[in-house]
Design an enzyme around this catalytic site. Structure first.
Site, short mmCIF file in Angstrom:
data_model
loop_
_atom_site.label_atom_id
_atom_site.label_comp_id
_atom_site.label_asym_id
_atom_site.label_seq_id
_atom_site.Cartn_x
_atom_site.Cartn_y
_atom_site.Cartn_z
N ARG A 120 0.84 -1.22 0.00
CA ARG A 120 0.00 0.00 0.00
C ARG A 120 0.86 1.26 0.00
O ARG A 120 0.56 2.23 -0.69
CB ARG A 120 -0.92 -0.01 1.24
CG ARG A 120 -1.75 1.27 1.37
CD ARG A 120 -2.76 1.21 2.50
NE ARG A 120 -2.22 1.15 3.84
CZ ARG A 120 -1.72 2.20 4.51
NH1 ARG A 120 -1.69 3.40 3.96
NH2 ARG A 120 -1.25 2.04 5.74
N TYR A 159 9.56 -22.80 13.31
CA TYR A 159 10.44 -21.64 13.05
C TYR A 159 11.02 -21.71 11.64
O TYR A 159 10.88 -20.78 10.85
CB TYR A 159 11.55 -21.63 14.09
CG TYR A 159 12.51 -20.46 14.01
CD1 TYR A 159 12.11 -19.18 14.43
CD2 TYR A 159 13.80 -20.63 13.53
CE1 TYR A 159 13.00 -18.11 14.38
CE2 TYR A 159 14.69 -19.56 13.48
CZ TYR A 159 14.29 -18.30 13.91
OH TYR A 159 15.17 -17.24 13.85
P1 NAD Z 1 14.11 -11.73 20.20
O1 NAD Z 1 13.23 -12.81 20.68
O2 NAD Z 1 14.94 -11.00 21.19
O3 NAD Z 1 13.26 -10.63 19.39
C1 NAD Z 1 12.06 -10.90 18.72
C2 NAD Z 1 11.10 -9.76 19.02
O4 NAD Z 1 9.88 -9.98 18.30
C3 NAD Z 1 10.72 -9.69 20.51
O5 NAD Z 1 10.80 -8.36 20.94
C4 NAD Z 1 9.29 -10.21 20.55
O6 NAD Z 1 8.55 -9.72 21.62
C5 NAD Z 1 8.78 -9.76 19.19
N1 NAD Z 1 7.64 -10.55 18.69
C6 NAD Z 1 7.50 -11.89 18.67
N2 NAD Z 1 6.33 -12.23 18.11
C7 NAD Z 1 5.71 -11.06 17.77
C8 NAD Z 1 4.46 -10.76 17.18
N3 NAD Z 1 3.60 -11.71 16.80
N4 NAD Z 1 4.15 -9.44 16.98
C9 NAD Z 1 5.00 -8.46 17.36
N5 NAD Z 1 6.20 -8.70 17.94
C10 NAD Z 1 6.54 -9.99 18.14
O7 NAD Z 1 15.01 -12.35 19.05
P2 NAD Z 1 16.19 -11.72 18.19
O8 NAD Z 1 17.38 -12.55 18.39
O9 NAD Z 1 16.29 -10.26 18.43
O10 NAD Z 1 15.65 -11.99 16.71
C11 NAD Z 1 15.06 -10.95 15.94
C12 NAD Z 1 14.80 -11.47 14.52
O11 NAD Z 1 16.02 -11.88 13.93
C13 NAD Z 1 13.85 -12.67 14.48
O12 NAD Z 1 13.01 -12.55 13.35
C14 NAD Z 1 14.79 -13.84 14.31
O13 NAD Z 1 14.17 -14.90 13.65
C15 NAD Z 1 15.91 -13.21 13.48
N6 NAD Z 1 17.18 -13.94 13.66
C16 NAD Z 1 17.91 -13.81 14.81
C17 NAD Z 1 19.09 -14.54 14.95
C18 NAD Z 1 19.95 -14.43 16.19
O14 NAD Z 1 20.96 -15.13 16.28
N7 NAD Z 1 19.66 -13.58 17.14
C19 NAD Z 1 19.53 -15.39 13.93
C20 NAD Z 1 18.74 -15.50 12.78
C21 NAD Z 1 17.58 -14.75 12.65
N1 UDP Z 2 -2.44 -4.91 5.41
C1 UDP Z 2 -2.06 -4.25 6.55
N2 UDP Z 2 -1.83 -2.91 6.48
C2 UDP Z 2 -2.00 -2.20 5.33
C3 UDP Z 2 -2.39 -2.90 4.16
C4 UDP Z 2 -2.60 -4.26 4.24
O1 UDP Z 2 -1.89 -4.84 7.60
O2 UDP Z 2 -1.79 -0.98 5.35
C5 UDP Z 2 -2.71 -6.35 5.49
C6 UDP Z 2 -4.11 -6.68 5.03
O3 UDP Z 2 -4.96 -6.71 6.16
C7 UDP Z 2 -3.98 -8.03 4.36
C8 UDP Z 2 -2.47 -8.20 4.14
O4 UDP Z 2 -1.85 -7.01 4.59
O5 UDP Z 2 -4.40 -9.05 5.23
C9 UDP Z 2 -2.12 -8.43 2.70
O6 UDP Z 2 -2.52 -7.32 1.95
P1 UDP Z 2 -2.67 -7.40 0.38
O7 UDP Z 2 -3.12 -6.06 -0.10
O8 UDP Z 2 -1.42 -7.94 -0.23
O9 UDP Z 2 -3.74 -8.54 0.16
P2 UDP Z 2 -5.32 -8.54 0.32
O10 UDP Z 2 -5.71 -7.39 1.21
O11 UDP Z 2 -5.81 -8.38 -1.06
O12 UDP Z 2 -5.59 -9.87 0.92
#
Ligand code: NAD
Ligand code: UDP
Ligand code: UDP
Length: 328
Positions: A120, A159
């Site tokens: 968007r 994961y």
């Molecule tokens: P972390 O667990 O400290 O940080 C992850 C953050 O995401 C946390 O603050 C958590 O609260 C938040 N989070 C989790 N689920 C969420 C959700 N549904 N909505 C909003 N926030 C959410 O881990 P990190 O080590 O800082 O990793 C950060 C990113 O980097 C991750 O995507 C991880 O997969 C990637 N990564 C990290 C490593 C590493 O070695 N640290 C290696 C490869 C990839």
């Molecule tokens: N979406 C969002 N914020 C935005 C625009 C989209 O979170 O500002 C979300 C939206 O709710 C949807 C997803 O992103 O579930 C994918 O959006 P897209 O436009 O690609 O697909 P569609 O809405 O057509 O499913």
């Protein structure tokens, strides 16, 4: 929407952007927010605090360029930004296996929502992918062209497969909708603000050594990892975001210096001192035997390579945990 901010440190003009960092209160996300604010950007940090902590970004909250928002990325998000770093996802095995369905939702639904947002806004978006997409690899070191060996039904799959599907979504939004994407495959990274109880090997060994408890080696300790210090990793991630539009990745980011877990334990014990003993515990299911990034692409395209060696990085991380443990 962009304005010019003076990058005082570099002494040159650079475009100021409104940047969204999901997972910004986590270990890597908080360092990223800090770097982006220091570069003169406005940062919106979005986090549901599953593994992140407000304290990780407490030093930024008085800065008017920084905003913290509680939100779960598995739900749509409507904000106005120029760039998105998608870092939301628990990263340590004990945290991502705690609620595996939510972990996959975070990677997959989270990616769809952030890609929909980017579509968007016509915003550039970077995905924090992982070396786990290579699974337990047959190719060593791992290059970006290796497709990986992941058990689709094992305890790590929530994961690994979630992150693999997120990469697929990024490339399909790129091909189908012309989105500007960047995919970083991050290898094991460590440093201050790691969660002390997240079970990752560096934090475990340091906390155990500082508390004088046994150092827990899983299996015989011959399995290897390559550890990157957080400052180096964040530098690579920001360079990738700032790179020319045609560079999508996936790009490996990590430190190619490889160590066995026994070698890591010895280094931690030497630096901390104390009397901890090594004890062996069972190796977790599907634990990769070896891991080392081939970083030639990042060296060539980003002019990037890690600068902080294990000894220096561990010393800084030990200092952090020492002060955190005396606080609590
Ligand atoms: P972390 O667990 O400290 O940080 C992850 C953050 O995401 C946390 O603050 C958590 O609260 C938040 N989070 C989790 N689920 C969420 C959700 N549904 N909505 C909003 N926030 C959410 O881990 P990190 O080590 O800082 O990793 C950060 C990113 O980097 C991750 O995507 C991880 O997969 C990637 N990564 C990290 C490593 C590493 O070695 N640290 C290696 C490869 C990839
Ligand atoms: N979406 C969002 N914020 C935005 C625009 C989209 O979170 O500002 C979300 C939206 O709710 C949807 C997803 O992103 O579930 C994918 O959006 P897209 O436009 O690609 O697909 P569609 O809405 O057509 O499913
Ligand atoms: N590990 C270990 N002792 C611990 C924690 C982990 O020997 O207390 C091992 C683990 O089995 C793996 C390696 O250290 O082989 C890295 O584990 P971590 O969870 O940090 O990262 P990942 O396995 O996701 O790379």
């Amino acid at each position: 929407m962009r304005s010019q901010a003076c990058d005082a440190a570099a002494g040159k003009e650079q475009p100021m952007a409104r940047v969204l960092v999901t997972g910004g209160a986590g270990f890597l996300g908080s360092h990223l927010c800090e770097t982006l604010v220091a570069q003169g950007h406005e940062v919106l940090c979005v986090d549901n605090f599953f593994t992140g902590r407000r304290q990780n970004v407490a030093h930024l909250t008085s800065n008017p360029a920084f905003e913290l928002m509680r939100h779960d990325v598995t739900y749509p998000l409507h904000v106005e930004v120029d760039r998105i770093y998608n870092f939301a996802c628990p990263a340590s095995p004990i945290h991502y296996q705690f609620d595996p369905v939510q972990t996959t939702k975070t990677s997959v639904h989270g990616a769809i929502n952030m890609l929909g947002l980017a579509k968007r806004l016509k915003a550039r978006i970077l995905q924090a992918s992982t070396s786990e997409v290579y699974g337990d690899p047959e190719e060593h070191p791992q290059t970006e062209s290796y497709w990986g060996r992941v058990n689709t039904i094992g305890p790590r799959a929530c994961y690994d497969e979630g992150k693999r599907c997120a990469e697929t979504l990024f490339f399909d939004y790129h091909r189908q909708h012309g989105l500007e994407i960047k995919v970083a495959r991050i290898f094991n990274t460590y440093g201050p603000r790691m969660h002390p109880n997240d079970g990752r090997v560096v934090s475990n060994f340091i906390v155990q050594a500082l508390q004088g408890s046994d150092i827990t080696i899983y299996g015989d300790g011959s399995q290897t990892r390559s550890f990157c210090y957080v400052d180096d990793l964040i530098d690579g991630v920001v360079r990738l975001m700032d790179s020319p539009g045609e560079l999508t990745g996936p790009l490996n980011l990590g430190n190619p210096d490889e160590y066995s877990m026994l070698q890591l334990a010895e280094s931690v014990l030497r630096l901390v001192g104390g009397k901890s003993k090594l004890v062996h515990m069972p190796l977790p299911t599907d634990d990769p035997r070896q891991r080392r990034p081939d970083i030639r692409l990042a060296q060539t395209h980003l002019n990037w390579q890690p600068r902080i060696g294990l000894e220096e990085g561990l010393t800084r991380t030990i200092e952090y945990f020492r002060s955190r443990l005396t606080e609590s």
